[in-house]
Write a protein that holds these residues in place. Structure first.
Motif, short mmCIF file in Angstrom:
data_model
loop_
_atom_site.label_atom_id
_atom_site.label_comp_id
_atom_site.label_asym_id
_atom_site.label_seq_id
_atom_site.Cartn_x
_atom_site.Cartn_y
_atom_site.Cartn_z
N TYR A 227 0.88 -1.15 0.00
CA TYR A 227 0.00 0.00 0.00
C TYR A 227 0.93 1.22 0.00
CZ TYR A 227 -3.89 -3.02 1.47
OH TYR A 227 -4.86 -3.99 1.53
N LEU B 264 -2.57 11.16 -2.15
CA LEU B 264 -3.09 10.04 -2.92
C LEU B 264 -2.57 8.73 -2.34
CD1 LEU B 264 -0.38 9.31 -4.67
CD2 LEU B 264 -1.23 11.09 -6.18
N LYS B 265 -3.17 7.62 -2.79
CA LYS B 265 -2.78 6.30 -2.30
C LYS B 265 -2.98 5.27 -3.41
CE LYS B 265 -7.33 5.80 -0.14
NZ LYS B 265 -8.06 5.64 1.15
N TYR B 266 -2.21 4.20 -3.32
CA TYR B 266 -2.31 3.11 -4.27
C TYR B 266 -2.40 1.79 -3.52
CZ TYR B 266 -1.06 -0.48 -7.58
OH TYR B 266 -1.07 -1.63 -8.32
N ASP C 122 -5.35 0.13 -11.44
CA ASP C 122 -4.69 1.07 -12.34
C ASP C 122 -3.44 1.64 -11.68
OD1 ASP C 122 -5.93 3.84 -14.38
OD2 ASP C 122 -3.96 2.90 -14.23
N THR C 123 -2.33 1.55 -12.36
CA THR C 123 -1.05 1.97 -11.77
C THR C 123 -0.87 3.48 -11.77
OG1 THR C 123 0.04 1.62 -13.89
CG2 THR C 123 0.09 -0.21 -12.32
N VAL D 97 -2.41 6.82 -10.45
CA VAL D 97 -3.37 7.20 -9.42
C VAL D 97 -3.52 8.71 -9.41
CG1 VAL D 97 -3.90 7.11 -6.97
CG2 VAL D 97 -2.67 5.22 -8.04
N GLN D 98 -4.75 9.16 -9.38
CA GLN D 98 -5.01 10.60 -9.30
C GLN D 98 -5.27 10.99 -7.85
OE1 GLN D 98 -4.71 12.54 -12.05
NE2 GLN D 98 -4.16 10.65 -13.15
N GLY D 99 -4.78 12.15 -7.47
CA GLY D 99 -4.98 12.62 -6.11
C GLY D 99 -5.57 14.01 -6.07
N GLU E 222 -0.63 13.42 -9.28
CA GLU E 222 -0.81 12.04 -9.69
C GLU E 222 0.47 11.27 -9.37
OE1 GLU E 222 -1.56 12.20 -13.92
OE2 GLU E 222 0.58 11.99 -14.37
N GLU F 8 2.53 7.31 -10.26
CA GLU F 8 2.54 6.08 -11.05
C GLU F 8 3.30 4.99 -10.32
OE1 GLU F 8 4.07 6.44 -15.00
OE2 GLU F 8 3.22 4.50 -15.61
#
Lengths: 115, 116
Positions: B32, B48-50, B54-55, B57-59, B64, B66
């Motif tokens: 995470y 933002l967080k991933y 989708d690699t 990520v918009q925040g 953004e 990647e």
């Protein structure tokens, strides 16, 4: 919604003294984590409280202890203060566990200076 | 053990220019990943967080990031920087899979200065 609140904002202590920092989590949150942020560094995890118990602990000595109350607020206690304990202490709260990646909301911190 | 490296201690860009802040992580599983921003006297705010999917990520605030598994990187980008973006930026890796506590490991941060 007041968000995460911490008190006091600033604190000055001398070596060997004890200090207590306080944190009120965001409304609806039940998990509180404490982080230490030394000057010029990223925050370091101290420990986390859930259901009034310490659930996980970082690499900090036993001089650092905590407590969580039934209303989910928390205290961080540091005994026998050292100069190296001078830092910004951040509290973060999280909602009831659904996903470990749930956002943690951080408070503004307490700036502790040890002379 | 998990770790995060932010190789740039300080970055200076002109207002309106593009921005990329680098973050490399070491982690034993799918991480995470988070980017936080800290302004003077303020706590950390999540940009933002991933977790998966989708690699790219918009925040918030036009940022953004990647996720590149092959490079163990999670770089933060913004196409046009505003003076209000001047702050310190922290990359963090989150906890293990479900059942573990939410313990974040942060990088040492990148201080961003924006020139008028």
């Amino acid at each position: 919604d007041a968000g995460v609140t911490q008190s006091p904002t600033h604190l000055i202590k001398t070596r060997g003294q004890q200090v207590t920092l306080r944190c009120s989590p965001k409304s609806g949150h039940d998990t509180v984590s404490w982080y230490q942020q030394a000057l010029g560094q990223g925050p370091q995890f101290i420990f986390q409280y859930y259901e009034e118990e310490e659930r996980q602990r970082g690499n900090f000595p036993d001089r650092f202890s905590g407590h969580q109350f039934p209303n989910y607020s928390s205290e961080l206690n540091v005994n026998a203060l050292l100069l190296g304990d001078s830092a910004l202490y951040l509290c973060a709260s999280s909602p009831p566990a659904r996903d470990p990646g749930d956002e943690q909301f951080f408070g503004p911190g307490t700036r502790l200076t040890v002379l | 053990a998990q770790s995060v490296t932010q190789p740039d201690i300080h970055i200076t860009v002109s207002e309106g220019a593009s921005l990329e802040l680098r973050c490399n992580y070491s982690y034993g599983a799918t991480p995470y990943l988070f980017w936080y921003v800290q302004s003077p006297g303020q706590g950390l705010q999540l940009l933002l967080k991933y977790f998966s999917g989708d690699t790219l990520v918009q925040g918030i605030k036009g940022f953004e990031a990647e996720f590149k598994r092959s490079q163990s990187s999670f770089n933060l980008r913004k196409p046009s920087v505003h003076w209000s973006d001047a702050a310190e930026y922290f990359c963090a890796v989150g906890p293990l899979l479900s059942g573990s506590a939410r313990q974040l490991t942060f990088g040492s941060g990148t201080q961003l200065t924006v020139l008028p």
